[in-house]
Design an enzyme around this catalytic site. Sequence first.
Site, short mmCIF file in Angstrom:
data_model
loop_
_atom_site.label_atom_id
_atom_site.label_comp_id
_atom_site.label_asym_id
_atom_site.label_seq_id
_atom_site.Cartn_x
_atom_site.Cartn_y
_atom_site.Cartn_z
N LYS A 115 37.86 47.92 38.13
CA LYS A 115 37.72 49.18 37.50
C LYS A 115 38.91 49.92 37.04
CE LYS A 115 33.84 50.55 40.86
NZ LYS A 115 33.93 49.26 41.33
C1 LIG Z 1 32.38 48.50 41.28
C2 LIG Z 1 32.60 47.20 41.53
C3 LIG Z 1 31.46 46.16 41.18
C4 LIG Z 1 30.08 46.69 40.74
O1 LIG Z 1 30.11 47.04 39.43
P1 LIG Z 1 29.10 48.00 39.01
O2 LIG Z 1 29.47 48.28 37.58
O3 LIG Z 1 29.05 49.22 39.76
O4 LIG Z 1 27.65 47.33 39.05
C5 LIG Z 1 31.71 44.95 41.53
N1 LIG Z 1 32.95 44.42 42.23
C6 LIG Z 1 34.00 45.13 42.44
C7 LIG Z 1 35.19 44.55 42.97
C8 LIG Z 1 33.83 46.48 42.02
O5 LIG Z 1 34.88 47.05 42.36
#
Ligand SMILES: *Cc1c(COP(=O)(O)O)cnc(C)c1O
Length: 500
Positions: A115
Site C-alpha cells: 500500500k
Molecule cells: C491490501 C492488501 C492486499 C489486497 O489488495 P487489494 O487491492 O485490496 O485487492 C493484499 N496484500 C496485502 C499485504 C495488502 O495490504
Amino acid sequence: MAMKYLSTRSKDYECPSAEAIKTGLAPDGGLFVPDSFPKLTEEEIAALASESYNMRAFNILRRFLNDFTDEEIMSCISAAYNKQKFETESITPVYKLNNQVYFLELWHGCTCAFKDIALQILPHLLTRSLKKTGDDRTAVILVATSGDTGKAALEGFKDVEGTKIAVFYPESGVSDIQRAQMVTQEGKNVGVSGIFGNFDDAQTGVKMIFTDKEYVKLLDEKGYMLSSANSINWGRLVPQIVYYFSAYCDLLKNEEIAPGEPVNFVVPTGNFGDILAGYYAKLMGLPVNKLICASNKNNVLTDFINTGVYDRNRSFYTTSSPSMDILISSNLERFLHEITGKDFARVKGWMETLSATGKYEVPDITKTKIKEVLWGGFASEEDTLLSIKDTFEAYGYIMDTHTAVGKNVYDHYLFETGDTTKTVILSTASPFKFNRSVLGALRGEQNLSGDEYTLLETLSKLTGLKVPHSLSQLKAKPVRFSKTLEKGEMKDYVSSLLDI
Ligand SMILES: *Cc1c(COP(=O)(O)O)cnc(C)c1O
C-alpha cells in the site's frame, strides 16, 4: 485534450483527473473511470526497459493525469519514490524464483506493505488536485483501519503541507507490531487513537463523521475538507498500474522474456484494486496473458469468477492474511464497467442489487468475457502455511502470508492448466510484517517463544535477511498516542486535532 473521467453508473457526469482525485466518489455513488485507455506500442514498452522506476512512472502517469503539467507530475513522483521512503533504488524489484516464476516485491517502502506504493504518492496528487480546482481548503483525511492501510496512510500524509490525518484502529483488532507502528507515528499533522470495539466500530464512527452534515459545514467554514484515503480513489489506483509495466520491463531488461512475449500475473486480492490495475495495464497494451485472482478462505471472488454469481451472504473468516479478509470488493465495479463495454445501467443495477440483497448474477456472455481475462482460485489456511514452508525449503525464499496465498493459487493454476507462460507473482507484504504466522509456518506455532520483537530477530537469523529498518527501530521509539476512545468521542478528537 484532457482525458475525461466518467462515473461507472451514469453517462451524465464527466470531469478531469484533478476533480476525480479530489472528490473520490462520483456524485451518483459510482466510481471514477477514465473514458479511454492510452496505448503503448511494443517499442514504447521496450524503451522503458532502460529507464528508472520514476521515469517509468512518469511515462504512465502523464497519460492519465494530463490536466497536470509534467513538472507537477514529476514533483509528485520524486516526493513519493526516493531513498528516504524506499529501501531499494528499483522501488519494486523482481526476484527470480526459477525459469518460469518471479516475485514482484512491492513491500520495500516504509511500512513494509504494497500500500506504500499508492499511499506515498496520493497525498501529493491530492494536494495538487485541490489547488488545480481552485480549492484552498486543508484536506482532513479520516481513516478507520484494521492495520496496514492506517500506517501506510500516516506515513504518506505525514508532514505533507495542506493536509491533516486522523487514524482510528480497533483496540483489540491489530497485531502488536501494527499497534506499535501507529502509536509511535511521527509528524506534526497526524493523530492516532484506539477505539473500543472491533474494526466495524471504528469504521462506523468514521462514517458518522462523514455523514454529519452540520459538522461537515462547520469544517468547511473553518477551511477544512474531509477526505478518505481508501482504495476507490483514482489517485490510489493509477500509481499501481506502473509496477506492472515496471515488472515487465525488468524481465525484458534481464532477457528473461522477448519483446511482446505475454506473461501471467498472480495477484493476492482483497478489494480488487491491485488486480484491476493489472487489467488496466493490459488494456494499455502490456502483453498480459492471464490475471490470476488469488483469494484466501474468504473466496467470494473465486466463486464469482467461476460461476458469475457474486454472493456476500456467507461466513466471514479471520485469516492469517488479514488484508484480504473482505467480502465486498469495491473495485470490481470498475472491472465490470469495462468488461460490459461501459454498460452504465447494468452495472448500476448489479451494484444496487448487491447493496439490497448482498447478491447479483451476471449473464453468460459477461461470464465468458470475465474468464478470458481472469482465472480465480483460493487457498485454505493450511495450504497457505504449507506454501510458505515448501517454498522456503525448496528455494530458500521466504514469503509473507498474503504472497503465499498467491503462490498456492498459482500452483493450482499450473496443475489445472499446464500453462508454461512466464508468471509474475505479486508479493504484497514483507514476511517480517507477519512474522508470527510466517515463523509458525516454518516451525509450528507452539514452538514460538518471546514477544514480536524477539520473533523479528528469530526470523532474521533463520532466513539470513535483515529486519527492515522501520521495524527494527520500533521498539526504541517513544509512544506518542496512547488514547483509546469510545465511538462517540471520535468527532471531538478530530476537532481537537484541528484546533476548532
Ligand atoms: C491490501 C492488501 C492486499 C489486497 O489488495 P487489494 O487491492 O485490496 O485487492 C493484499 N496484500 C496485502 C499485504 C495488502 O495490504
